[in-house]
Design a protein around this motif. Structure first.
Motif, mmCIF file in Angstrom:
data_model
loop_
_atom_site.group_PDB
_atom_site.id
_atom_site.type_symbol
_atom_site.label_atom_id
_atom_site.label_comp_id
_atom_site.label_asym_id
_atom_site.label_seq_id
_atom_site.Cartn_x
_atom_site.Cartn_y
_atom_site.Cartn_z
ATOM 1 N N SER A 186 0.842 -1.202 0.000
ATOM 2 C CA SER A 186 0.000 0.000 0.000
ATOM 3 C C SER A 186 0.872 1.245 0.000
ATOM 4 O O SER A 186 2.094 1.169 0.168
ATOM 5 N N ASP A 187 0.227 2.412 -0.168
ATOM 6 C CA ASP A 187 0.928 3.692 -0.185
ATOM 7 C C ASP A 187 -0.024 4.756 0.324
ATOM 8 O O ASP A 187 -1.254 4.619 0.200
ATOM 9 N N ASN A 188 0.542 5.840 0.914
ATOM 10 C CA ASN A 188 -0.321 6.917 1.401
ATOM 11 C C ASN A 188 -1.050 7.611 0.247
ATOM 12 O O ASN A 188 -2.107 8.218 0.447
ATOM 13 N N CYS A 189 -0.455 7.561 -0.943
ATOM 14 C CA CYS A 189 -1.139 8.076 -2.149
ATOM 15 C C CYS A 189 -1.542 6.879 -3.005
ATOM 16 O O CYS A 189 -2.547 6.257 -2.737
ATOM 17 N N SER A 190 -0.748 6.521 -3.973
ATOM 18 C CA SER A 190 -1.066 5.340 -4.771
ATOM 19 C C SER A 190 0.213 4.764 -5.350
ATOM 20 O O SER A 190 1.188 5.486 -5.584
ATOM 21 N N ILE A 191 0.193 3.437 -5.548
ATOM 22 C CA ILE A 191 1.329 2.750 -6.155
ATOM 23 C C ILE A 191 1.207 2.887 -7.667
ATOM 24 O O ILE A 191 0.205 2.513 -8.269
ATOM 25 N N ALA A 192 2.252 3.452 -8.262
ATOM 26 C CA ALA A 192 2.223 3.694 -9.712
ATOM 27 C C ALA A 192 2.705 2.493 -10.499
ATOM 28 O O ALA A 192 2.204 2.230 -11.595
ATOM 29 N N SER A 193 3.691 1.771 -9.974
ATOM 30 C CA SER A 193 4.191 0.604 -10.696
ATOM 31 C C SER A 193 4.731 -0.411 -9.704
ATOM 32 O O SER A 193 5.128 -0.070 -8.585
ATOM 33 N N GLN A 194 4.738 -1.668 -10.169
ATOM 34 C CA GLN A 194 5.157 -2.769 -9.312
ATOM 35 C C GLN A 194 5.943 -3.752 -10.168
ATOM 36 O O GLN A 194 5.527 -4.072 -11.281
ATOM 37 N N SER A 195 7.027 -4.248 -9.648
ATOM 38 C CA SER A 195 7.842 -5.203 -10.413
ATOM 39 C C SER A 195 8.444 -6.232 -9.469
ATOM 40 O O SER A 195 8.563 -6.007 -8.250
ATOM 41 N N VAL A 196 8.797 -7.387 -10.051
ATOM 42 C CA VAL A 196 9.463 -8.431 -9.294
ATOM 43 C C VAL A 196 10.655 -8.918 -10.100
ATOM 44 O O VAL A 196 10.598 -9.027 -11.325
ATOM 45 N N SER A 197 11.742 -9.202 -9.396
ATOM 46 C CA SER A 197 12.963 -9.657 -10.084
ATOM 47 C C SER A 197 13.678 -10.680 -9.201
ATOM 48 O O SER A 197 13.860 -10.444 -8.000
ATOM 49 N N PRO A 198 14.039 -11.831 -9.793
ATOM 50 C CA PRO A 198 13.706 -12.253 -11.163
ATOM 51 C C PRO A 198 12.251 -12.719 -11.271
ATOM 52 O O PRO A 198 11.630 -13.025 -10.258
ATOM 53 N N SER A 199 11.777 -12.781 -12.502
ATOM 54 C CA SER A 199 10.394 -13.210 -12.727
ATOM 55 C C SER A 199 10.302 -14.450 -13.613
ATOM 56 O O SER A 199 9.210 -15.009 -13.761
ATOM 57 N N VAL A 200 11.405 -14.853 -14.205
ATOM 58 C CA VAL A 200 11.420 -16.021 -15.083
ATOM 59 C C VAL A 200 12.350 -17.072 -14.485
ATOM 60 O O VAL A 200 13.477 -16.740 -14.070
#
Length: 355
Positions: free
Chosen positions: A60-74
């Motif tokens: 979560s965020d006090n405003c909003s989360i603009a992007s989300q990523s995970v590494s590694p993903s493959v």
């Protein structure tokens, strides 16, 4: 970002003045990143892919989360077991936070099952069957296959169209794989249309109608007859006599067959008479005559009147006074109606004598 605000100062006499200032709003609070451990399984090509949402557990965020990523993903076979991945969230102000999760990669070596779609045709009794080999298209295993099964092998009229059938392949250690084949059940057997002849009678308006069931005499199908239809269901006076109609039987698969029936249209309704009495005068020769149309005062029929007759058309001195005459109307089907009317005969000629 930058926001312009106006400051207004007022003294006790009511004098006021204003100035503006820029208020810059800044978000320096990073997102709260929460991750969860997951287990993923390698596919038939030995790879697996995850998305950031797979390991996110309610960030979560006090405003909003603009992007989300995970590494590694493959992941590949080289990653079997526990793998540490980093989940990163960036809010709209560019603040970033990260945390780690454990992705457990598992590989279970199951047979490689390959299906093929199949089209089968219902027989005269409305049934069809398949075997597992009919939908298998070369399934293999790193060891050996001990059994091949399908979850559905018998089909009926209720299964017309596409049916998903699961093929299950089991190897010698009990590992299993499945695939889905589409078994399309087709009915190409047309209904048996059976007709019967019919006699209908025109009503008072000169019309008659029939339904497909009136001429159906037990049409059947290996599945079911979905509809019956006629090429002609309405009849009028112009259809008197024998008429050939076609009955079409359509089954649930759209197969059709037809048969012919003779619909005999009859009119048994006699004309409705409307007569008027007549007064006629003999001429100088003592003669007078009428026609059959003279006493008719609006005789009607549900179809059409083809003939009018009166029992007497010519009159002389022997007929002076009231005469009861029979009027008969005949329609195109030969139905007749008769009634009496009165012809009053008078002689009015006056002789003048010379004095």
């Amino acid at each position: 970002g930058a926001n312009t605000v106006t400051l207004t100062v007022t003294d006790q006499a009511g004098n006021s003045n204003t100035c503006t200032a820029n208020v810059t709003v800044v978000d320096t609070i990073s997102p709260t990143t929460i991750a969860q451990n997951i287990t993923v399984y390698l596919d038939g090509s030995g790879s697996a892919t995850i998305s950031a949402g797979d390991v996110d557990a309610g960030s979560s965020d006090n405003c909003s989360i603009a992007s989300q990523s995970v590494s590694p993903s493959v992941f590949s076979c080289a990653n079997e077991g526990a793998n540490t991945v980093t989940l990163t969230n960036i809010d709209q102000a560019g603040n970033t936070s990260s945390t780690t999760a454990t992705v457990t990669v598992m590989d279970t070596v199951s047979p490689m099952v390959v299906c093929q779609n199949l089209t089968i045709y219902l027989d005269g009794s409305g049934s069809a069957t398949i075997t597992a080999n009919d939908v298998d298209n070369g399934s293999t295993d790193n060891c050996s296959i001990t059994s091949i099964d399908v979850d559905k092998a018998s089909f009926s009229c209720a299964d017309e169209g596409a049916n998903n059938v699961t093929l299950t392949v089991t190897d010698q250690t009990g590992n299993q794989s499945t695939c889905t084949a589409v078994v399309t059940v087709v009915d190409t057997i047309s209904p048996t249309a059976v007709c019967q002849n019919l006699t209908v009678y025109l009503d008072g308006t000169g019309a008659a109608s029939i339904t497909p069931n009136d001429v159906d005499n037990g049409s059947s199908d290996n599945c079911s007859v979905a509809s019956l239809s006629l090429d002609n269901s309405s009849f009028t006076c112009s259809d008197l006599g024998a008429n050939t109609v076609s009955l079409t039987a359509t089954d649930q698969a759209g197969n059709q067959s037809t048969c012919s029936a003779t619909v005999t249209v009859m009119d048994t309704i006699s004309p409705s008479l409307a007569l008027q009495n007549l007064t006629i005068y003999l001429d100088g020769n003592g003669q007078a005559s009428i026609t059959a149309n003279d006493p008719d005062n609006g005789t009607t029929d549900n179809c059409s009147i083809t003939g009018r007759t009166v029992s007497q058309t010519d009159y002389n001195c022997d007929n002076l006074g009231a005469n009861t005459i029979l009027f008969t109307a005949t329609d195109q089907s030969g139905n007749q109606t008769s009634a009496n009317f009165t012809v009053s005969v008078f002689y009015t000629q006056v002789k003048f004598l010379r004095s």
